[in-house]
Enzyme design. Structure first.
Site, PDB file in Angstrom:
ATOM      1  NE  ARG A   1     -10.501   2.946  -6.139  1.00 37.42           N
ATOM      2  CZ  ARG A   1     -10.213   3.435  -7.304  1.00 37.42           C
ATOM      3  NH1 ARG A   1     -10.688   3.866  -8.441  1.00 37.42           N
ATOM      4  NH2 ARG A   1      -8.778   3.408  -7.601  1.00 37.42           N
TER       5      ARG A   1
ATOM      6  CE  LYS B   1       9.179  16.573  10.187  1.00 38.24           C
ATOM      7  NZ  LYS B   1       8.780  17.503  11.357  1.00 38.24           N
TER       8      LYS B   1
ATOM      9  CG  HIS C   1      -8.837  -3.741   1.046  1.00 32.93           C
ATOM     10  ND1 HIS C   1      -9.620  -3.199   2.051  1.00 32.93           N
ATOM     11  CD2 HIS C   1      -8.669  -3.220  -0.049  1.00 32.93           C
ATOM     12  CE1 HIS C   1      -9.766  -1.811   1.409  1.00 32.93           C
ATOM     13  NE2 HIS C   1      -9.132  -1.879   0.082  1.00 32.93           N
TER      14      HIS C   1
HETATM   15  N1  ASP Z   1      -7.669  -0.546  -4.343  1.00 26.66           N
HETATM   16  C1  ASP Z   1      -7.282  -2.087  -4.142  1.00 26.66           C
HETATM   17  C2  ASP Z   1      -6.282  -2.096  -2.942  1.00 26.66           C
HETATM   18  O1  ASP Z   1      -6.023  -1.453  -2.140  1.00 26.66           O
HETATM   19  C3  ASP Z   1      -6.729  -2.909  -5.327  1.00 26.66           C
HETATM   20  C4  ASP Z   1      -5.430  -2.529  -5.883  1.00 26.66           C
HETATM   21  O2  ASP Z   1      -4.906  -1.714  -5.412  1.00 26.66           O
HETATM   22  O3  ASP Z   1      -5.364  -3.026  -6.933  1.00 26.66           O
HETATM   23  O4  ASP Z   1      -5.762  -3.167  -2.665  1.00 26.66           O
END
Ligand code: ASP
Length: 334
Positions: A72, A100, A150
């Protein structure tokens, strides 16, 4: 005699310089969030047209540098940059010189030599985006650093909630599951509380960092507590971040039995969110994931317009001095 003219602006208090990077939700004020969500809304309207490309960032270059798997986030950043007519370049750790043994520093310096306007980075180590911000002249967007932050996920979640309820202020969000290893949880606790929502964390004691209440949320191990929330936000069990041999829960089966989000544990009309990827049948029952009240696809759609807004916001305010990365509190990384 020379005439002295006083401009009206000189009486105004000095304005904060615009942010050069988006590394953490802590970098943002409530006004910043509202501006970003407003910009995302106008991009959403622009995507209703037959021709979806806007000339806004023509001539700009956006590099996507992903050292961890992503579906995503990486695809939406790439599409967001393309919809704004920027040139894009995607570098994945596997298949690049990282294989590498090239260090993050050398990879950043190499890509920085092309003078990109923005570097979007995902990395398993906390603080990697700060390092890239120090080493290059690009605006840096954190697309996930370890279990730390994030921020664009939190913004798209706010966008989704706001679109559904018309507000975030005063809502109650229950975040359920593996908080310990989740950057999404850390960003979302900060983002939801910043915008006036009440946040309750629900999960097994070993997966909730001790003292996390200090971020302004409540904590319970009782799954029945999710019934009181307007939104139930389910987290993935992040097995790749769990220390080998550590027993956070007796077994996945036990976890599902005690904390899995099932239709029986929800109240009619409660909205359910998940950042993806989902472990169907572990943290979320497939009947919940596919129900009308699940906002999971809406979140994915919101990801595109919110990331367009972030790129636009960083680039149209022009480069200013690099903001020093604020020190992280132990709780943010606990
Ligand atoms: N896609 C989100 C992240 O990269 C949540 C997950 O991976 O669970 O943190």
């Amino acid at each position: 005699m020379a005439e002295i003219t006083v401009m009206r602006e000189e009486f105004l208090p000095p304005r904060q310089p615009p942010r050069r990077h988006l590394i953490s939700i802590r970098d943002l004020s409530r006004d910043d969030v509202e501006r970003l969500l407003g910009t995302a809304r106008s991009f959403e309207r622009s995507l209703e047209r037959e021709v979806k490309k806007l000339p806004t960032l023509r001539g700009r270059t956006v590099v996507n540098l992903f050292f961890e798997s992503s579906t995503r986030t990486s695809s939406s950043f790439e599409l967001a940059a393309k919809r704004l007519s920027a040139d894009t370049m995607s570098v994945k750790a596997s298949g690049s010189s990282v294989d590498k043994g090239e260090s993050l520093k050398d990879t950043a310096l190499t890509l920085g030599a092309y003078d990109p306007d923005v570097i979007v980075i995902r990395h398993p180590h906390i603080g990697a985006p700060d390092l890239v911000a120090r080493l290059t002249d690009a605006h840096v967007v954190n697309a996930g650093d370890g279990k730390h932050q994030h921020p664009t996920q939190a913004l798209l979640d706010l966008y989704t909630i706001n679109a559904e309820f018309g507000r975030v202020d005063g809502l109650h969000v229950a975040i359920v599951g593996d908080v310990l290893h989740s950057r999404v949880a850390r960003s979302n606790i900060q983002a939801f509380t910043l915008m006036g929502a009440r946040v309750t964390l629900v999960g097994p004691p070993a997966l909730i960092p001790r003292g996390i209440e200090a971020l302004g949320c409540e904590v319970t191990i009782d799954i029945d507590a999710i019934k009181a929330a307007d939104v139930v936000y389910v987290l993935r069990m992040q097995r790749e971040r769990m220390q080998e041999g550590a027993n956070y829960v007796p077994s996945l089966r036990e976890y599902t039995a005690r904390w899995g989000v099932t239709p029986e544990r929800l109240r009619a009309g409660q909205k359910v969110m998940h950042p993806g990827p989902m472990n169907r049948g572990v943290e979320i029952d497939p009947r919940v994931a596919d129900a009308q009240d699940a906002l999971i696809e809406t979140q994915v759609r919101a990801g595109l317009v919110v990331r367009m807004a972030v790129l636009y916001d960083l680039l149209t305010h022009g480069p200013v001095a690099v903001a020093a990365a604020p020190a992280m509190t132990p709780l943010e990384v606990a």
